[in-house]
Motif scaffolding. Structure first.
Motif, short mmCIF file in Angstrom:
data_model
loop_
_atom_site.label_atom_id
_atom_site.label_comp_id
_atom_site.label_asym_id
_atom_site.label_seq_id
_atom_site.Cartn_x
_atom_site.Cartn_y
_atom_site.Cartn_z
N ALA A 1 -31.73 1.02 3.19
CA ALA A 1 -32.87 1.79 2.67
C ALA A 1 -32.44 2.67 1.49
CB ALA A 1 -33.46 2.65 3.78
N PHE A 2 -31.34 3.40 1.67
CA PHE A 2 -30.88 4.31 0.62
C PHE A 2 -30.33 3.56 -0.60
CE2 PHE A 2 -30.40 7.66 4.05
CZ PHE A 2 -31.42 8.45 3.55
N SER A 3 -29.58 2.49 -0.36
CA SER A 3 -28.99 1.76 -1.47
C SER A 3 -30.07 1.10 -2.33
CB SER A 3 -28.01 0.70 -0.96
OG SER A 3 -28.67 -0.28 -0.18
N ALA A 4 -31.09 0.54 -1.69
CA ALA A 4 -32.18 -0.08 -2.44
C ALA A 4 -32.93 0.95 -3.28
CB ALA A 4 -33.14 -0.78 -1.48
N TYR B 1 -22.85 -1.28 -8.86
CA TYR B 1 -22.00 -2.36 -8.35
C TYR B 1 -21.30 -1.94 -7.05
CZ TYR B 1 -18.40 -5.99 -8.18
OH TYR B 1 -17.58 -7.03 -7.79
N ASP B 2 -20.73 -0.74 -7.06
CA ASP B 2 -19.99 -0.27 -5.87
C ASP B 2 -20.93 -0.03 -4.69
OD1 ASP B 2 -17.56 -0.41 -7.12
OD2 ASP B 2 -17.47 1.72 -7.65
N ILE B 3 -22.13 0.48 -4.97
CA ILE B 3 -23.10 0.68 -3.89
C ILE B 3 -23.47 -0.66 -3.27
CG2 ILE B 3 -25.49 1.34 -3.39
CD1 ILE B 3 -25.19 3.61 -5.41
N SER B 4 -23.72 -1.64 -4.12
CA SER B 4 -24.10 -2.97 -3.62
C SER B 4 -22.95 -3.62 -2.85
CB SER B 4 -24.51 -3.87 -4.79
OG SER B 4 -25.61 -3.32 -5.48
N ASP B 5 -21.73 -3.35 -3.27
CA ASP B 5 -20.56 -3.96 -2.65
C ASP B 5 -20.32 -3.44 -1.23
OD1 ASP B 5 -18.48 -5.89 -3.10
OD2 ASP B 5 -17.04 -4.24 -3.12
N LEU C 1 -20.27 8.17 -4.31
CA LEU C 1 -20.97 7.50 -5.41
C LEU C 1 -22.22 8.28 -5.82
CD1 LEU C 1 -20.63 3.83 -4.15
CD2 LEU C 1 -19.53 4.81 -6.17
N GLY C 2 -22.89 8.85 -4.84
CA GLY C 2 -24.05 9.68 -5.17
C GLY C 2 -23.65 10.91 -5.96
#
Length: 260
Positions: free
Chosen positions: A123-126, A162-166, A183-184
């Motif tokens: 939810a947060f990454s999207a 990229y790092d969040i998706s990874d 990352l945030g």
């Protein structure tokens, strides 16, 4: 009879020549110049005055065009700052939401899990990536305004996306929690840096003042500024030292090998 007539004509011719010569002998060059100098000077003054007037008009016209060009550039920067600032405010609120949630999980109340569940992560990454990608798209479409600055900022956000998706491949929920918070925090810092740069670009000349860049306590942290050398270093860092940059280089090399 004819001889007398011819002789008379010769005498008259000599008298005319004699009178003409005596006329110029009696008038000096100074007198001639004095008589004609007034009109000549008047003509020259009129000529140069007209030429000077046209030159001044051309200069004023060019100055007006330059002023209009600078005004147009300034207005474009201000309007762009307003547009981008709306996106920055939106994604900043998302970043604060993510960071607050992660911080609460890192220092939980009794009975609260110290992790970020897969559901919460998705939810947060999207939500976060959607906001960051909107900023990236906007910045990329206006890169001509300040290519190095806009590109460095864009690269910084692309590396974060990229790092969040990874993180979706990780089973370590605590690692996901800590990484999302880090990352945030990075995203929050870069967004702040870019806002400072954009304010200086848009309003620095208007208010004759510029804001100072962020100065982190940890000197290893990256700061985005408008300094050309610093931007070169940042572009090199994001292009070659981040996971996103390395992945992009690998993809680029593979594409070149296939096409060769």
């Amino acid at each position: 009879m004819l001889g007398l007539r011819a002789k008379g004509q010769n005498v008259k011719s000599q008298e005319i020549v004699s009178k003409s010569c005596s006329l110029f002998q009696d008038v000096s060059c100074y007198d001639i110049f004095k008589d004609f100098s007034g009109p000549i000077i008047a003509v020259l003054i009129a000529f140069f005055s007209i030429r000077f007037a046209f030159a001044q008009l051309d200069k004023q016209h060019q100055n007006t065009l330059d002023a209009q060009k600078e005004e147009s550039k300034r207005n474009t920067k201000i309007e762009l700052f307003k547009d981008i600032n709306l996106l920055l405010d939106n994604v900043s609120s998302i970043v604060r939401e993510v960071n607050t949630f992660c911080l609460a999980r890192q220092h939980p109340a009794p009975g609260t899990p110290i992790e970020l569940s897969q559901t919460d992560y998705e939810a947060f990454s999207a939500k976060l990536n959607h906001g960051l990608l909107a900023v990236i798209s906007k910045v990329e479409s206006h890169e001509i305004i300040n290519q190095k600055l806009f590109k460095a900022f864009r690269y910084s956000l692309e590396a974060i996306v990229y790092d969040i998706s990874d993180l979706r491949f990780s089973d370590d929920r605590r690692l996901v929690l800590d990484s999302m918070h880090e990352l945030g925090s990075d995203a929050s810092c870069y967004l702040y840096d870019f806002q400072i740069c954009m304010q200086n670009l848009a309003y620095g000349d208007v208010f004759d003042h510029k804001l100072s860049a962020r100065v982190p306590v940890d000197k290893t942290l990256k700061v985005i500024t408008a300094d050309s050398d610093s931007l070169d270093a940042l572009l090199n860092h994001f292009s070659n030292e981040t996971n996103w940059g390395k992945s992009w280089k690998s993809y680029e090399n593979e594409a070149k090998e296939k096409c060769s």
